[in-house]
Write a protein that holds these residues in place. Structure first.
Motif, short mmCIF file in Angstrom:
data_model
loop_
_atom_site.label_atom_id
_atom_site.label_comp_id
_atom_site.label_asym_id
_atom_site.label_seq_id
_atom_site.Cartn_x
_atom_site.Cartn_y
_atom_site.Cartn_z
N VAL A 110 41.85 34.53 -15.79
CA VAL A 110 43.24 34.33 -16.53
C VAL A 110 43.02 33.71 -17.94
O VAL A 110 43.97 34.03 -18.84
CB VAL A 110 43.71 33.29 -15.42
N GLN A 111 42.02 32.91 -17.88
CA GLN A 111 41.61 32.16 -19.31
C GLN A 111 41.59 33.09 -20.36
O GLN A 111 42.11 32.84 -21.41
CB GLN A 111 40.53 31.00 -19.11
N ARG A 112 40.88 34.13 -20.03
CA ARG A 112 40.52 35.03 -21.07
C ARG A 112 41.69 35.82 -21.52
O ARG A 112 41.81 36.12 -22.58
CB ARG A 112 39.43 36.00 -20.83
N SER A 113 42.60 36.19 -20.69
CA SER A 113 43.70 36.87 -21.03
C SER A 113 44.74 35.92 -21.76
O SER A 113 45.36 36.35 -22.72
CB SER A 113 44.26 37.34 -19.96
N MET A 114 44.61 34.66 -21.47
CA MET A 114 45.33 33.71 -22.52
C MET A 114 44.96 33.66 -23.72
O MET A 114 45.62 33.63 -24.52
CB MET A 114 45.32 32.34 -21.71
N GLU B 20 43.29 24.10 -4.34
CA GLU B 20 41.90 23.91 -3.70
C GLU B 20 41.32 25.34 -3.02
O GLU B 20 42.02 26.12 -2.47
CB GLU B 20 41.86 23.07 -2.72
N GLY B 21 40.39 26.03 -3.67
CA GLY B 21 39.60 26.77 -3.20
C GLY B 21 40.05 28.37 -4.10
O GLY B 21 39.49 29.26 -3.81
N PHE B 22 40.79 28.02 -5.08
CA PHE B 22 41.14 29.18 -6.05
C PHE B 22 39.92 29.46 -6.63
O PHE B 22 38.86 28.77 -7.15
CB PHE B 22 41.91 28.72 -6.99
N PRO B 23 39.49 30.70 -6.70
CA PRO B 23 38.19 31.52 -7.24
C PRO B 23 38.26 31.13 -8.73
O PRO B 23 38.96 31.56 -9.38
CB PRO B 23 38.29 33.01 -6.81
N LEU B 24 36.87 30.61 -8.99
CA LEU B 24 36.53 30.54 -10.52
C LEU B 24 36.64 31.69 -11.33
O LEU B 24 37.05 31.49 -12.59
CB LEU B 24 35.33 29.63 -10.56
N ASP B 25 35.91 32.60 -10.68
CA ASP B 25 36.01 34.10 -11.69
C ASP B 25 37.18 34.37 -11.96
O ASP B 25 37.80 34.82 -13.08
CB ASP B 25 35.08 35.00 -11.04
N SER B 26 38.45 34.29 -10.94
CA SER B 26 39.82 34.72 -11.22
C SER B 26 40.29 33.88 -12.42
O SER B 26 41.12 34.14 -13.06
CB SER B 26 40.59 34.65 -9.94
N LEU B 27 40.10 32.19 -12.40
CA LEU B 27 40.34 31.23 -13.14
C LEU B 27 39.94 31.90 -14.39
O LEU B 27 40.69 31.78 -15.66
CB LEU B 27 39.98 30.10 -12.83
N GLU B 28 38.79 32.27 -14.82
CA GLU B 28 38.16 32.58 -16.02
C GLU B 28 38.87 33.80 -16.67
O GLU B 28 38.92 34.03 -17.71
CB GLU B 28 36.54 32.95 -16.00
#
Lengths: 371, 351
Positions: free
Chosen positions: B124-128, B114-122
């Motif tokens: 991560v997803q892009r590099s996946m 909870e609280g993990f920044p969405l832009d960081s998640l995006e």
């Protein structure tokens, strides 16, 4: 790969040949001792033992500060941690067994332990928090100088030091005087001598009539140190020879010595497994009582004594190993009950410990050098 | 039964038991392998008790290879990659090490704090996605969970991969006389991550080698003559080359003489390792493979690897023999000694 002159294998082989000749000229087996975990590590890391003549025994003495930290000193750290203070210490200390618990055990049951690489890092932690931060300081005079420096540099009021620092020269006297000793010469640690100066060994040589050679830590520093040491033994001319002049002078680092002795005083105390060593422990002087964790926290060691000490500890021969009387293969626990995952004695814990180093490099270092 | 208690003397799991060394293997062997191995079935040619990079199930003329890996890393972004790239490459590489260079599909299971920044998640997803394209490996199903603040450290990604192969390569097939090849410079991932984690700055580049190796491995295995000459493969991740070679030597019942001065590494790795007192042989890689190859094919395979961009620095580093079976003898150029099997990561949680 370009080789530094200190790492040229051809030079090492040529010095190994000289060692063979010198030892055979003595007409007997020769045993020498170094008192430094870093020497043992370099010997093991580069596989130098496979170059030594079989008639030359190079023994590691009490050169591992973590190994000689006594049980009650670990207990003090555990008890202070139990009072809620953060303990900052060097990584090797974590697993050293105390009478009952190691710091790692304390950590697993909730104590706050920070691994630091230098005393200064512990001060930085103290500055970043309002909690009490205690530097559990271990190490010989080399590390003690760094501890003294931060104590003299106005540390924050929530910072204090639990000193388990030890001082090497007195323990060399103990080893030299042991009746069982076979040691005919000492290889002294270059970094410690950079602080104390080479002259500190002169009274020792005069008293015990054994040579002391100061050596650095590159493979060829060690080979050259051994050649000089065995030559002095062969010639029967005990004296101090500085084979590490690029770092060590006769007087040493006077400013560091001044800071060391301004903060610390030598007192007698037990070195784990070895003996009571007169002047072997470094403790804070009275004027630094305000940063002395022993005076800031109530420490009641008897509160731990309800527990029986671990049964195997009685069979541990770390003391004899560090005194150079026996080696790890003489211990019935070595590589059986006593392994790095579950060490019985401190020599199996620290990366500077003889048992740990021998364990890592295969026990009996009996591999022949390749052609 | 005393052995089972050895790693549990404090009664609690320690970080060392995730370090990729002996402590971890003991935990897995004692706790998980024994009972699950009893559930074997016909066609399961490589099961959990093999403790290989994955499992292999015989299907007709092919083997279906399955592997799974959970990824936690701090910091989640490091020079040369991030947790997203790592989570794809780690699984693709485990498949490739068993010969399954063609990936049928990956699963992706993400647990977020909870609280993990969405832009960081995006990011991560892009590099996946980028890593999936590089490896030609699609994610075909997934799962997402969110846990309360403090219940998990930021982000954990689990991926599972399946692939098909006709050339099953194991980690236990080394024979006396085989040569050991490493496909490039060692220790780059682990040291780059450690430098990023501790804010240590060095002159020179220290960049993780994280990359999908299935293309490079396929360039060798797709040639039937070369494939026959590859006797074993393993990627030296946690625990580094030392740990992987120990496992290969023990499982194959050979000794390996390793030439320390032949190990390919950058000057940056060499000096940082020395500065920090960490042996590069014990440090994790995420884009390197160890290959056991027949002596008569070693030149051809080495040349083939060097043609691939990921294999430019491939080198022959050792020879298998009968001396000290199960052990690694390190020839330092000065003398010889045994190479230690790491019993815990020099640092916690590299990958």
């Amino acid at each position: 790969m370009n080789d530094l002159q200190f790492r040229d294998p051809r030079q090492a082989r040529s010095m190994a040949a000289t060692l063979v000749r010198l030892v055979s000229e003595t007409g007997r087996k020769v045993a020498v001792m170094h008192v430094c975990g870093s020497h043992e590590q370099a010997i093991a890391k580069y596989g130098l033992r496979s170059l030594f003549p079989k008639t030359l025994e190079v023994i590691m003495g009490p050169g591992c500060p973590v190994c000689v930290t006594d049980l009650p000193e670990v207990d003090e750290g555990v008890l202070i941690a139990a009072q809620g203070a953060r303990i900052a210490t060097f990584g090797d200390m974590l697993k050293v067994p105390g009478s009952v618990k190691s710091l790692a055990d304390a950590q697993a049951s909730g104590a706050k332990i920070d691994i630091v690489y230098s005393p200064r890092q512990a001060v930085e932690i103290a500055r970043s928090t309002t909690e009490e931060v205690v530097l559990f300081a271990t190490g010989f005079e080399t590390t003690a100088v760094a501890t003294a420096a931060v104590i003299l540099d106005n540390p924050p009021p929530n910072f204090s030091v639990l000193s388990a620092h030890k001082y090497i020269p007195p323990v060399m006297e103990i080893v030299a005087e042991m009746p069982e000793t076979r040691i005919e010469g000492f290889l002294a640690a270059g970094h410690a001598a950079a602080i104390t100066g080479s002259a500190i060994f002169e009274p020792f040589v005069a008293r015990h009539k054994v040579p002391v050679v100061i050596a650095g830590f590159e493979p060829n520093d060690i080979m050259a140190g051994l050649v000089e040491l065995v030559e002095l033994i062969r010639a029967g001319t005990p004296r101090v020879v500085n084979m590490f002049p690029r770092c060590v002078t006769r007087d040493g680092n006077l400013r560091a010595q001044e800071q060391l002795w301004r903060v610390f005083r030598p007192i007698g105390g037990r070195w784990r497994g070895i003996a009571h060593v007169p002047n072997g422990n470094l403790r804070l002087r009275d004027e630094f009582a305000h940063v002395d964790a022993r005076r800031r926290f109530p420490i009641d060691l008897t509160s731990l004594w309800d527990y029986a000490p671990p049964a195997l500890a009685g069979q541990c021969i770390c003391g004899d190993i560090m005194s150079g009387i026996r080696n790890p293969n003489d211990c019935r626990l070595f590589n059986r009950e006593c392994v790095p995952e579950s060490p019985v004695g401190a020599c199996m814990v620290s990366n500077e410990g003889t048992c740990k180093i021998w364990h890592l490099y295969g026990g009996v270092p009996d591999l022949e050098a390749s052609a | 039964m005393t052995a089972i208690l050895l790693p549990f003397t404090s009664g609690r799991v320690t970080l060392k038991q995730g370090g990729g060394g002996r402590a971890m293997r003991t935990l897995i062997e004692k706790l998980f392998v024994r009972d699950f191995a009893a559930m074997s079935f016909d066609g399961l040619d490589v099961g959990i008790d093999a403790m290989d990079d994955g499992a292999a199930i015989r299907i007709g003329d092919d083997w279906l290879v399955i592997t799974t890996d959970s990824h936690v890393i701090h910091p989640i972004v490091f020079p040369g990659g991030d947790i997203g790239r790592l989570s794809i490459c780690g699984t693709v590489n485990d498949l490739a090490m068993m010969g399954a260079t063609r990936v049928l599909g990956l699963t992706c299971s993400v647990i977020l704090e909870e609280g993990f920044p969405l832009d960081s998640l995006e990011a991560v997803q892009r590099s996946m996605i980028a890593a999936c394209r590089e490896a030609n490996a699609p994610v075909v199903t997934g799962d997402t969970k969110v846990m309360g603040r403090g219940e998990i450290d930021g982000l954990v990604i689990n991926t599972c991969g399946i692939g098909l192969t006709r050339t099953l390569v194991r980690d236990n097939g080394l024979r006396t006389g085989d040569r050991i090849i490493v496909t490039g410079n060692i220790a780059e991932h682990g040291l780059a991550v450690m430098a990023a984690r501790h804010g240590i700055e060095f002159e020179g580049d220290l960049v993780s080698d994280v990359a999908p190796m299935n293309g490079m491995i396929d360039s060798i295995l797709s040639d039937a003559a070369l494939a026959d000459a590859v006797t074993a493969m393993k990627d030296p991740t946690r625990g580094g080359v030392a740990s992987a070679l120990h496992e290969m030597a023990a499982k194959s019942d050979v000794g390996i003489v390793l030439q320390e001065r032949s190990l390919p590494m950058t000057d940056a790795v060499r000096s940082v390792g020395e500065l920090l007192g960490i042996d590069p042989l014990h440090v994790a890689n995420e884009g390197k493979a160890l290959l056991g190859v027949r002596a008569d094919a070693v030149d051809q395979i080495l040349a083939g690897l060097r043609e691939h961009p990921l294999g430019r620095n491939a080198a022959v580093i050792g020879t298998c023999g009968a001396e000290r079976r199960g052990s690694i003898i390190l020839d330092t150029g000065f003398g010889r000694r045994l190479l230690a099997e790491p019993d815990g990561e020099p640092l916690p949680r590299i990958c």
